[in-house]
Design an enzyme around this catalytic site. Structure first.
Site, short mmCIF file in Angstrom:
data_model
loop_
_atom_site.label_atom_id
_atom_site.label_comp_id
_atom_site.label_asym_id
_atom_site.label_seq_id
_atom_site.Cartn_x
_atom_site.Cartn_y
_atom_site.Cartn_z
N VAL A 44 0.87 -1.18 0.00
CA VAL A 44 0.00 0.00 0.00
C VAL A 44 0.90 1.22 0.00
O VAL A 44 2.03 1.19 0.49
CB VAL A 44 -0.97 0.02 1.20
CG1 VAL A 44 -2.07 -1.01 1.03
CG2 VAL A 44 -0.23 -0.19 2.50
N GLU A 45 0.39 2.32 -0.54
CA GLU A 45 1.24 3.49 -0.78
C GLU A 45 1.79 4.14 0.48
O GLU A 45 2.76 4.89 0.43
CB GLU A 45 0.50 4.52 -1.62
CG GLU A 45 -0.86 4.93 -1.11
CD GLU A 45 -1.99 4.11 -1.73
OE1 GLU A 45 -3.06 4.69 -1.95
OE2 GLU A 45 -1.80 2.90 -1.97
N SER A 46 1.18 3.84 1.63
CA SER A 46 1.69 4.43 2.87
C SER A 46 3.05 3.87 3.25
O SER A 46 3.74 4.45 4.10
CB SER A 46 0.69 4.17 4.01
OG SER A 46 0.43 2.78 4.10
#
Length: 229
Positions: A44-46
């Site tokens: 996920v982009e986090s």
């Protein structure tokens, strides 16, 4: 769940994957249930790498990640074409294959990292229900039944905002699919091409809820009934 199960079929062993918010979150659960987590690297982009991306209000976190890196570095990885596949939500899709997730229904949620991910992944799978606002569908005795149709069409002649450019995808030779509970389309040289129908439905049941007429594949097939289990 049905849509997530069909999206999961597009992932191959060894793939590095980004999962978007919404229906795509369910792909992680399907992968866990089928013992495939060790065959994929879900991100996920986090900044979470590996493990099981969390869903709902916990989106952005992950259970048992292999690593957590700074978000800017994760986007460097995405921008550099590091992911093999992305499963992302769609609010609107049009005749050209463009997708809108950034401005619709009087709301302006914005693009976030959607453009970076969608335009740089080697394969993109967009996931969403065929219509919205009141949709009720059931699957029994091997057939999908639309009990009540949603009042909002998601396949429109032209999207209100281009968050994903189909023309750019064609130029970059991306593989792009659009998965719903009743049909699967692929991005063709000229717009969308219908390649799969849910068991029990016919083409007219699809066309009647679209703002345009998609091309129909000569090898049109039935969606795998196992996705509806």
């Amino acid at each position: 769940r049905w849509i997530a199960a069909r999206c999961f079929k597009e992932l191959a062993g060894g793939d590095v994957v980004n999962l978007g918010i919404g229906i795509p979150e369910g792909v992680a659960q399907i992968a866990q249930e089928r013992g495939a987590l060790n065959d994929l690297v879900l991100t996920v982009e986090s900044g979470a790498v590996g493990g099981i991306p969390a869903g709902g209000l916990s989106f952005g976190a992950a259970y048992y990640p292999a690593a957590i890196i700074d978000q800017p570095y994760m986007f460097d990885f995405y921008d550099g074409g590091g992911i093999d596949a992305a499963v992302l939500s769609m609010a609107e899709c049009d005749a050209n294959g463009d997708v809108n997730v950034s401005r619709y229904g009087g709301k302006l949620p914005g693009a976030g990292g959607f453009i970076n991910i969608a335009q740089r992944a080697k394969r993109v799978v967009f996931a969403g229900t065929f219509t919205a606002s009141g949709l009720d569908v059931r699957f029994s005795e091997g057939r999908l039944e639309v009990v009540s149709e949603g009042s909002a069409r998601k396949f429109v002649p032209a999207v209100g905002h281009v968050t994903f450019s189909a023309d750019t995808a064609r130029k970059d030779r991306q593989e792009v699919l659009y998965v719903t509970e009743r049909a699967v389309f692929r991005l063709a040289s000229e717009g969308l091409e219908l390649i799969e129908l849910a068991p029990g439905l016919d083409i007219e049941a699809i066309r009647g809820q679209m703002g345009f007429a998609p091309k129909v594949s000569a090898s049109l097939r039935i969606m795998d009934p196992a996705c509806f289990a």
